[in-house]
Design a protein around this motif. Sequence first.
Motif, mmCIF file in Angstrom:
data_model
loop_
_atom_site.group_PDB
_atom_site.id
_atom_site.type_symbol
_atom_site.label_atom_id
_atom_site.label_comp_id
_atom_site.label_asym_id
_atom_site.label_seq_id
_atom_site.Cartn_x
_atom_site.Cartn_y
_atom_site.Cartn_z
ATOM 1 N N LEU A 58 0.840 -1.191 0.000
ATOM 2 C CA LEU A 58 0.000 0.000 0.000
ATOM 3 C C LEU A 58 0.879 1.246 0.000
ATOM 4 O O LEU A 58 1.868 1.337 0.724
ATOM 5 C CB LEU A 58 -0.900 -0.004 1.233
ATOM 6 N N LYS A 59 0.521 2.215 -0.839
ATOM 7 C CA LYS A 59 1.225 3.496 -0.903
ATOM 8 C C LYS A 59 0.187 4.614 -0.833
ATOM 9 O O LYS A 59 -0.987 4.428 -1.154
ATOM 10 C CB LYS A 59 2.008 3.617 -2.219
ATOM 11 N N THR A 60 0.635 5.787 -0.428
ATOM 12 C CA THR A 60 -0.264 6.940 -0.436
ATOM 13 C C THR A 60 -0.563 7.339 -1.869
ATOM 14 O O THR A 60 0.240 7.094 -2.773
ATOM 15 C CB THR A 60 0.371 8.116 0.303
ATOM 16 N N ASP A 112 12.426 -0.337 -5.085
ATOM 17 C CA ASP A 112 10.975 -0.290 -4.926
ATOM 18 C C ASP A 112 10.243 -0.347 -6.262
ATOM 19 O O ASP A 112 9.037 -0.512 -6.294
ATOM 20 C CB ASP A 112 10.602 0.993 -4.183
ATOM 21 N N SER A 113 10.979 -0.211 -7.369
ATOM 22 C CA SER A 113 10.319 -0.123 -8.673
ATOM 23 C C SER A 113 9.754 -1.457 -9.134
ATOM 24 O O SER A 113 9.004 -1.504 -10.110
ATOM 25 C CB SER A 113 11.299 0.403 -9.729
ATOM 26 N N GLY A 114 10.105 -2.540 -8.452
ATOM 27 C CA GLY A 114 9.548 -3.834 -8.811
ATOM 28 C C GLY A 114 8.307 -4.196 -8.032
ATOM 29 O O GLY A 114 7.841 -5.327 -8.105
ATOM 30 N N THR A 115 7.761 -3.255 -7.304
ATOM 31 C CA THR A 115 6.626 -3.528 -6.422
ATOM 32 C C THR A 115 5.331 -3.000 -7.010
ATOM 33 O O THR A 115 5.280 -1.872 -7.501
ATOM 34 C CB THR A 115 6.861 -2.885 -5.042
ATOM 35 N N TRP A 116 4.283 -3.803 -6.940
ATOM 36 C CA TRP A 116 2.945 -3.407 -7.377
ATOM 37 C C TRP A 116 2.331 -2.586 -6.253
ATOM 38 O O TRP A 116 2.017 -3.105 -5.187
ATOM 39 C CB TRP A 116 2.120 -4.657 -7.659
ATOM 40 N N LYS A 117 2.162 -1.290 -6.462
ATOM 41 C CA LYS A 117 1.738 -0.392 -5.390
ATOM 42 C C LYS A 117 0.283 0.025 -5.605
ATOM 43 O O LYS A 117 -0.046 0.655 -6.603
ATOM 44 C CB LYS A 117 2.632 0.857 -5.364
ATOM 45 N N TYR A 118 -0.565 -0.357 -4.687
ATOM 46 C CA TYR A 118 -1.944 0.118 -4.794
ATOM 47 C C TYR A 118 -2.137 1.291 -3.830
ATOM 48 O O TYR A 118 -1.582 1.332 -2.744
ATOM 49 C CB TYR A 118 -2.954 -1.013 -4.546
ATOM 50 N N ARG A 119 -2.921 2.250 -4.284
ATOM 51 C CA ARG A 119 -2.951 3.564 -3.634
ATOM 52 C C ARG A 119 -4.359 3.970 -3.196
ATOM 53 O O ARG A 119 -4.733 5.130 -3.314
ATOM 54 C CB ARG A 119 -2.387 4.622 -4.589
ATOM 55 N N GLY A 130 -11.718 -9.152 -13.121
ATOM 56 C CA GLY A 130 -12.012 -10.344 -12.325
ATOM 57 C C GLY A 130 -10.811 -10.952 -11.644
ATOM 58 O O GLY A 130 -10.917 -12.030 -11.049
ATOM 59 N N VAL A 131 -9.658 -10.279 -11.677
ATOM 60 C CA VAL A 131 -8.437 -10.807 -11.068
ATOM 61 C C VAL A 131 -7.894 -9.782 -10.092
ATOM 62 O O VAL A 131 -7.658 -8.628 -10.454
ATOM 63 C CB VAL A 131 -7.367 -11.132 -12.132
ATOM 64 N N ASP A 132 -7.693 -10.197 -8.847
ATOM 65 C CA ASP A 132 -7.205 -9.296 -7.809
ATOM 66 C C ASP A 132 -5.678 -9.332 -7.779
ATOM 67 O O ASP A 132 -5.078 -10.282 -7.296
ATOM 68 C CB ASP A 132 -7.781 -9.716 -6.451
ATOM 69 N N ASP A 133 -5.056 -8.286 -8.273
ATOM 70 C CA ASP A 133 -3.594 -8.245 -8.349
ATOM 71 C C ASP A 133 -2.950 -8.002 -6.991
ATOM 72 O O ASP A 133 -1.739 -8.165 -6.851
ATOM 73 C CB ASP A 133 -3.151 -7.128 -9.297
ATOM 74 N N ALA A 134 -3.735 -7.612 -6.013
ATOM 75 C CA ALA A 134 -3.178 -7.351 -4.680
ATOM 76 C C ALA A 134 -3.527 -8.454 -3.696
ATOM 77 O O ALA A 134 -3.416 -8.275 -2.500
ATOM 78 C CB ALA A 134 -3.688 -6.010 -4.160
ATOM 79 N N SER A 135 -3.925 -9.608 -4.203
ATOM 80 C CA SER A 135 -4.330 -10.696 -3.331
ATOM 81 C C SER A 135 -3.173 -11.202 -2.492
ATOM 82 O O SER A 135 -2.118 -11.563 -3.014
ATOM 83 C CB SER A 135 -4.899 -11.863 -4.157
ATOM 84 N N LEU A 136 -3.348 -11.251 -1.193
ATOM 85 C CA LEU A 136 -2.306 -11.755 -0.299
ATOM 86 C C LEU A 136 -2.238 -13.281 -0.320
ATOM 87 O O LEU A 136 -1.318 -13.878 0.237
ATOM 88 C CB LEU A 136 -2.556 -11.264 1.124
ATOM 89 N N PRO A 667 -2.572 -0.652 -10.683
ATOM 90 C CA PRO A 667 -2.895 -0.938 -9.279
ATOM 91 C C PRO A 667 -4.100 -0.129 -8.825
ATOM 92 O O PRO A 667 -4.349 0.985 -9.306
ATOM 93 C CB PRO A 667 -1.623 -0.499 -8.541
ATOM 94 N N LYS A 668 -4.825 -0.684 -7.894
ATOM 95 C CA LYS A 668 -5.997 0.006 -7.362
ATOM 96 C C LYS A 668 -5.614 1.390 -6.833
ATOM 97 O O LYS A 668 -4.636 1.544 -6.122
ATOM 98 C CB LYS A 668 -6.622 -0.818 -6.244
ATOM 99 N N GLY A 669 -6.414 2.384 -7.202
ATOM 100 C CA GLY A 669 -6.173 3.741 -6.734
ATOM 101 C C GLY A 669 -5.075 4.475 -7.489
ATOM 102 O O GLY A 669 -4.678 5.566 -7.079
ATOM 103 N N GLN A 670 -4.578 3.909 -8.606
ATOM 104 C CA GLN A 670 -3.482 4.533 -9.340
ATOM 105 C C GLN A 670 -3.820 5.960 -9.773
ATOM 106 O O GLN A 670 -2.956 6.840 -9.773
ATOM 107 C CB GLN A 670 -3.142 3.682 -10.566
#
Length: 720
Positions: A58-60, A112-119, A130-136, A667-670
């Motif tokens: 998660l990022k701001t 950090d550039s290899g991280t999928w950051k949802y905001r 239909g696919v959750d890219d932030a699924s834990l 990412p969500k919130g991009q």
Amino acid sequence: MSNDQIQELRELLNIDEYSTLKTTRTRSFGNARCQTEDHPLAGEFHKIFQGLGGTEKLKTPYPNVSLPQYDTTHQAVRKALLEKARKEHVFEYFKLPGAVVHGNIVSPEVADSGTWKYRGDLDSYEYNFGVDDASLTFDGIQLMEGAIAYLCKHFDDIVKTPDIALRVLDVFRRIIGALTDNKPDAAHFEIMDPILALFPSRKCNSVEELDFYPTFCPTHPHYEDRIKQWPKPDYDQDFRSDDLIGWLMTAAPSPVFDYFKPYTEHQQNFPITNEHLKKVPGFENDDIDQAMAEGRLFIVDFKDFHEETVAERNWDNYGARLHASISLFGISKESNALKTIAIQPTQTPQGSGFWEDIDWFFVNIFGYGTNKHPRSKIITAGDNYWAWQMAKNTVTTMASMAGVVDHLSSHVYLGSIPVAYFRNITEHHPLRPLLDTHLMGLLTNNHTGIFTEVGFPTSDNVDPYGDPFNGLLTGAIQHLSGFSSQTFLTSVLRRKSQYHFKTHSSPIDRHADPSLAQLKDFPQHDDNELAPIISEWVDGYIRLYYHSDQDVVDDSELQAFLYETNHYGMVRGFPDDAKTIEELVDTVSRIIYWMSVNHGFSSFVSFMKLGALGFYRDHPIDPYHEYSERDWLNICPPMNVGAGLFMFSKIFTDLPEDWFRSLGKYPKGQFSHDPNVYPYLDNFQSQLKDLDEKIRAKNRERRWSYDLRMPSTMTVSPWN
């Protein structure tokens, strides 16, 4: 081996019919997440066997972005950010001579550039297909899983191989010893060493042994999730088909360099004649000059690799060679189907005459040896069946290696773009939300593939750049292919210098060539409708912030980025400025196209029946010799190399599932900082979904499907 010893080995490996050793698919190795709670040593094993892909966090949200000339609030902040960025991000010209790499790879922003950051809110904004890219709960591609499944399938044959138990026990003693001493780093392996040790180095005894795709037990509680991550190609049962070779050449493994060309004039080093042509079913009454004049002949010539494939066999990699073959394909008078006509395995033809015949006789006995330009004869489907099957493998193995070279060379070619980007585009700039995701992982992946085996050194006393011949990819090539690491990297750098930013991001138009227009299906063109879709999305986004050409000219951050990419990053063909909105849209669209469409890579290299990176024979193929299936199996990779190459190739091919971080996904919130973006994004995603469904419908009508241009199977960036 006794039954007690077999049971002991089973217990040591903790094998049952669906056991796995799981690892997360994460490319930023230091941040690997362990999803192996079902294994007693999981938390420790992941330190040695690390998976590949992308983590998330998660990022701001981005700030309210604006062009620098209109930002009256953050001028001092932007200036400070740029000063800091230009110290942290530097162009390095000497670590990899012939290429520009990031000179401070351990900087936090690069790591950090290899991280999928949802905001923001995971349940709103961006459509997720239909696919959750932030699924834990995402387990990732589990490299060891396939190896264990193959071991289980062929367990009895494998464990009966002399000395296999001692080799396996030695590997696990090193691992267990390191874990017991709480020194996991002491168990040092090249990434594929455990697999190379797990399996015998003998040649496979059947086609079934060359099939490394896992067949999990259907009662496994996660069977459906696991099996879809190891999809077999549609042509699995048709790999002997002569039509398949032509299809593979028109449906190229790498989308940038297309080796399939119209045959417009005879070549002195490829003495194809009517006698060869008339041996092929459908061409018995044809004429080679007439067929050429009518644009019905095509050639695949790997001459670019000639000087890199003629060295004597490297026994460090079990004696693999590669052949810079020449192949002729054609369309008969009665059909528009492409047929494979003839193959010459090397660039040097065998002449006719007394001394040439004597030479051929001795080469067939003693092999090529150190001959730098080995001769070969033209082979057709009308010659000995197994000679023809062997000849086809000279084409497919070279096509596989060309695809790997092209893939890494495009990574190297693009590598200095994010260096200039991070140096000049602050997080307050509107390009950051648009391009951050498309540049995800490029710097870290390039570094890992070339310089490091399993990530970045943690000690301050260790050079993070290491040996460029011993990285994750460059080091593995030595063991798994017909190239040495040095030859491979030389080929990559040579190929990299041939790219042009605009030329190679302009889709092929087959209708501009009368010969290509005759083909029934040419997927590189027929499926590629992505460029205008990307351009429309970028145009809509850019015009939210740039209202005139003068806005483009006055954008100091943008202009510095373009200038540095061209002059300091040395990206051939990249513009050094932009004067209009149209020019800016074109450049940004091409960046996205390069990072997604041109990053596509088919899974053909995983197909060991045809796609191995080595041809295991040091003697020429004689079209009239009575070969057998055993001779064909002997030119295929040994079991351990085949397994290693198959598992290793999964790093670079196949998303874990369709639409997972693929083109169109953000990412969500991009874009949560600016709701005005979402109508354009919705249109972009809708068009991609429509195109994907259109290609799926087309594939249902094809003999074999082609997914290299499908948005759902294409990564949004070079994160894999």
